[in-house]
Design an enzyme around this catalytic site. Structure first.
Site, PDB file in Angstrom:
ATOM      1  N   ASP A 143       0.848  -1.199   0.000  1.00  0.00           N
ATOM      2  CA  ASP A 143       0.000   0.000   0.000  1.00  0.00           C
ATOM      3  C   ASP A 143       0.883   1.248   0.000  1.00  0.00           C
ATOM      4  OD1 ASP A 143      -2.176  -1.647   0.314  1.00  0.00           O
ATOM      5  OD2 ASP A 143      -2.638  -1.018   2.359  1.00  0.00           O
ATOM      6  N   ARG A 193      -0.754  -0.364  -8.651  1.00  0.00           N
ATOM      7  CA  ARG A 193      -2.163  -0.089  -8.358  1.00  0.00           C
ATOM      8  C   ARG A 193      -2.281   1.435  -8.241  1.00  0.00           C
ATOM      9  NH1 ARG A 193      -3.276  -0.706  -2.579  1.00  0.00           N
ATOM     10  NH2 ARG A 193      -2.891  -2.890  -2.909  1.00  0.00           N
ATOM     11  N   GLY A 227      -5.791   8.588  -3.839  1.00  0.00           N
ATOM     12  CA  GLY A 227      -5.045   9.008  -2.646  1.00  0.00           C
ATOM     13  C   GLY A 227      -5.999   9.360  -1.517  1.00  0.00           C
ATOM     14  N   HIS A 239     -13.278   3.589  -7.543  1.00  0.00           N
ATOM     15  CA  HIS A 239     -14.706   3.286  -7.745  1.00  0.00           C
ATOM     16  C   HIS A 239     -15.299   4.229  -8.756  1.00  0.00           C
ATOM     17  CE1 HIS A 239     -13.422   2.513  -3.573  1.00  0.00           C
ATOM     18  NE2 HIS A 239     -13.940   1.340  -3.818  1.00  0.00           N
TER      19      HIS A 239
HETATM   20  P1  FDA Z   1     -14.000   9.117  -5.803  1.00  0.00           P
HETATM   21  O1  FDA Z   1     -13.682   9.500  -4.388  1.00  0.00           O
HETATM   22  O2  FDA Z   1     -14.066  10.178  -6.820  1.00  0.00           O
HETATM   23  O3  FDA Z   1     -15.311   8.267  -5.805  1.00  0.00           O
HETATM   24  C1  FDA Z   1     -15.974   7.871  -6.992  1.00  0.00           C
HETATM   25  C2  FDA Z   1     -17.313   7.288  -6.575  1.00  0.00           C
HETATM   26  O4  FDA Z   1     -17.100   6.057  -5.863  1.00  0.00           O
HETATM   27  C3  FDA Z   1     -18.094   8.159  -5.592  1.00  0.00           C
HETATM   28  O5  FDA Z   1     -18.892   9.081  -6.271  1.00  0.00           O
HETATM   29  C4  FDA Z   1     -18.896   7.140  -4.827  1.00  0.00           C
HETATM   30  O6  FDA Z   1     -20.026   6.740  -5.571  1.00  0.00           O
HETATM   31  C5  FDA Z   1     -17.968   5.970  -4.753  1.00  0.00           C
HETATM   32  N1  FDA Z   1     -17.159   5.998  -3.518  1.00  0.00           N
HETATM   33  C6  FDA Z   1     -15.848   6.291  -3.394  1.00  0.00           C
HETATM   34  N2  FDA Z   1     -15.423   6.180  -2.130  1.00  0.00           N
HETATM   35  C7  FDA Z   1     -16.505   5.818  -1.423  1.00  0.00           C
HETATM   36  C8  FDA Z   1     -16.718   5.537  -0.049  1.00  0.00           C
HETATM   37  N3  FDA Z   1     -15.752   5.618   0.849  1.00  0.00           N
HETATM   38  N4  FDA Z   1     -17.972   5.194   0.331  1.00  0.00           N
HETATM   39  C9  FDA Z   1     -18.981   5.092  -0.554  1.00  0.00           C
HETATM   40  N5  FDA Z   1     -18.828   5.337  -1.870  1.00  0.00           N
HETATM   41  C10 FDA Z   1     -17.621   5.693  -2.298  1.00  0.00           C
HETATM   42  N6  FDA Z   1      -5.372   5.080  -0.878  1.00  0.00           N
HETATM   43  C11 FDA Z   1      -4.111   5.330  -0.469  1.00  0.00           C
HETATM   44  O7  FDA Z   1      -3.770   6.491  -0.216  1.00  0.00           O
HETATM   45  N7  FDA Z   1      -3.225   4.287  -0.354  1.00  0.00           N
HETATM   46  C12 FDA Z   1      -3.546   2.997  -0.678  1.00  0.00           C
HETATM   47  O8  FDA Z   1      -2.713   2.099  -0.561  1.00  0.00           O
HETATM   48  C13 FDA Z   1      -4.868   2.750  -1.133  1.00  0.00           C
HETATM   49  N8  FDA Z   1      -5.254   1.487  -1.510  1.00  0.00           N
HETATM   50  C14 FDA Z   1      -6.475   1.316  -2.125  1.00  0.00           C
HETATM   51  C15 FDA Z   1      -6.785   0.079  -2.690  1.00  0.00           C
HETATM   52  C16 FDA Z   1      -7.978  -0.072  -3.406  1.00  0.00           C
HETATM   53  C17 FDA Z   1      -8.295  -1.389  -4.033  1.00  0.00           C
HETATM   54  C18 FDA Z   1      -8.888   1.029  -3.519  1.00  0.00           C
HETATM   55  C19 FDA Z   1     -10.179   0.905  -4.269  1.00  0.00           C
HETATM   56  C20 FDA Z   1      -8.582   2.229  -2.937  1.00  0.00           C
HETATM   57  C21 FDA Z   1      -7.388   2.398  -2.231  1.00  0.00           C
HETATM   58  N9  FDA Z   1      -7.067   3.621  -1.650  1.00  0.00           N
HETATM   59  C22 FDA Z   1      -5.775   3.824  -1.212  1.00  0.00           C
HETATM   60  C23 FDA Z   1      -8.110   4.689  -1.482  1.00  0.00           C
HETATM   61  C24 FDA Z   1      -8.095   5.697  -2.619  1.00  0.00           C
HETATM   62  O9  FDA Z   1      -6.954   6.522  -2.526  1.00  0.00           O
HETATM   63  C25 FDA Z   1      -9.350   6.604  -2.585  1.00  0.00           C
HETATM   64  O10 FDA Z   1      -9.336   7.341  -1.385  1.00  0.00           O
HETATM   65  C26 FDA Z   1     -10.657   5.855  -2.688  1.00  0.00           C
HETATM   66  O11 FDA Z   1     -10.574   4.818  -3.618  1.00  0.00           O
HETATM   67  C27 FDA Z   1     -11.805   6.817  -3.103  1.00  0.00           C
HETATM   68  O12 FDA Z   1     -11.551   7.374  -4.333  1.00  0.00           O
HETATM   69  P2  FDA Z   1     -12.182   6.850  -5.725  1.00  0.00           P
HETATM   70  O13 FDA Z   1     -11.047   6.589  -6.646  1.00  0.00           O
HETATM   71  O14 FDA Z   1     -13.058   5.701  -5.507  1.00  0.00           O
HETATM   72  O15 FDA Z   1     -12.906   8.096  -6.363  1.00  0.00           O
END
Ligand code: FDA
Length: 306
Positions: free
Chosen positions: A129, A179, A183, A227
């Site tokens: 991570d 990956r 953030g 997501h």
């Molecule tokens: P964004 O925040 O724009 O969300 C897009 C859409 O997804 C939202 O509109 C909502 O519908 C849905 N969504 C997103 N987050 C949600 C939540 N918490 N609850 C409900 N719905 C939600 N970060 C990091 O700093 N170090 C790491 O090692 C990791 N590892 C990691 C692994 C994996 C497999 C994932 C999916 C994520 C991480 N992250 C992470 C977290 C990442 O940095 C980020 O904070 C989250 O994925 C949320 O951002 P999105 O890319 O989903 O986009």
């Protein structure tokens, strides 16, 4: 709201007291099948039937004593055993601080080498991570050392960091597994893009750069850890335009978030991996999930009411 929740994630007093409250325990279940490994494995067995692979993370961050890292490593060894025994398409992802990085980097590297070696014997990838920006350079350098002896290793990079484009170029010659996530930590404008628009634009540009490198013959395993369905669609369109198949990248999402989309993408032939986090030390991790989406706070408050 995001800043407040991220401050709460780091607050020591809250970290000790909040998780004991019954409603907090209930609210976290939305993002976690349970605190123990068995709950995580049971969830993974169900997902496998639906065509979803899994990634396991045992929650926990910075350690007080280096000896505790031995226990964490032993736990991950057990996870790898379970993955093999149950014939799961599962992999593990660790935080370096949980394996003692703050206290003894070389010992952390030894643990990672052992775990990566174990994963390699089963034909699996071992993931690292990415934590707050104070750790970025150290973690990238650590990954370079680990990758030199263990090719089956992958690293998380964050699209909100200004340095990530350079980090990807730095790692591409190593045939990396990356990956890409947006953030999850509170970072200053000096190191990170602040607006959603800039982070998303960088995410797309970085994904396309990795696809182009793949097209040009570089062996890079790409995990889209997001997501954001709109972004995934755009990356998929770029892959098609470059003549690359749907399987040129893997979509990685968190347990409990957009499960409908995870299943849909898997049905449509994309590679999808669900990250199942579990363990007792869920507080800071859970607060970061709340910070990502203020609507989650309302969901959590509803647990208090009934
Ligand atoms: P964004 O925040 O724009 O969300 C897009 C859409 O997804 C939202 O509109 C909502 O519908 C849905 N969504 C997103 N987050 C949600 C939540 N918490 N609850 C409900 N719905 C939600 N970060 C990091 O700093 N170090 C790491 O090692 C990791 N590892 C990691 C692994 C994996 C497999 C994932 C999916 C994520 C991480 N992250 C992470 C977290 C990442 O940095 C980020 O904070 C989250 O994925 C949320 O951002 P999105 O890319 O989903 O986009």
């Amino acid at each position: 709201m995001r800043a407040l929740l991220l401050w709460m994630a780091r607050n020591r007093w809250l970290r000790e007291h909040l998780p004991r409250l019954w409603f907090a325990k209930r609210a976290v279940r939305r993002f976690m099948p349970g605190e123990d490994l068995e709950s995580a494995i049971t969830a993974a067995v169900g997902f496998q039937v639906e065509g979803l692979a899994t990634l396991f993370t045992h929650l926990g961050e910075n350690l007080e004593a280096i000896g505790d890292a031995d226990e964490v490593a032993a736990h991950y060894d057990r996870v790898l055993d379970e993955i093999a025994t149950r014939k799961l398409d599962g992999e593990v992802s660790v935080k370096l601080t949980q394996l003692g990085y703050d206290l003894d980097v070389d010992r952390t590297l030894e643990h990672c080498r052992e775990l990566a070696g174990r994963a390699a014997a089963d034909g699996k990838m071992f993931w690292i991570d990415m934590e707050g920006s104070a750790y970025t350079e150290g973690t990238v350098a650590f990954y370079e050392r680990l990758k030199a002896t263990h090719p089956n290793t992958g690293l998380c990079l964050q699209a909100y960091l200004r340095r990530t484009a350079a980090d990807i170029q730095r790692l591409l010659p190593l045939d990396p597994a990356i990956r890409l996530v947006k953030g999850a930590y509170a970072e200053t404008a000096a190191v990170a893009y602040q607006s959603r628009h800039d982070v998303d634009a960088n995410y797309l540009a970085l994904s396309v750069a990795m696809l182009e490198a793949m097209r040009a013959g570089t062996k890079v395993r790409i995990g889209l850890g997001t997501h954001d369905i709109g972004l995934i669609d755009q990356v998929a369109q770029h892959a098609t335009a470059l003549g690359l198949p749907k399987t040129s990248f893997e979509v990685q999402m968190l347990y409990g978030i957009r499960m409908d989309q995870q299943r849909r993408l898997a049905r449509e032939g994309f590679l999808v991996r669900d990250l199942i986090a579990y363990g007792e030390a869920w507080y800071p991790w859970y607060m970061r999930r709340l910070a990502e989406r203020p609507a989650n706070v309302l969901f959590a408050l509803r647990q208090v009411i009934g």
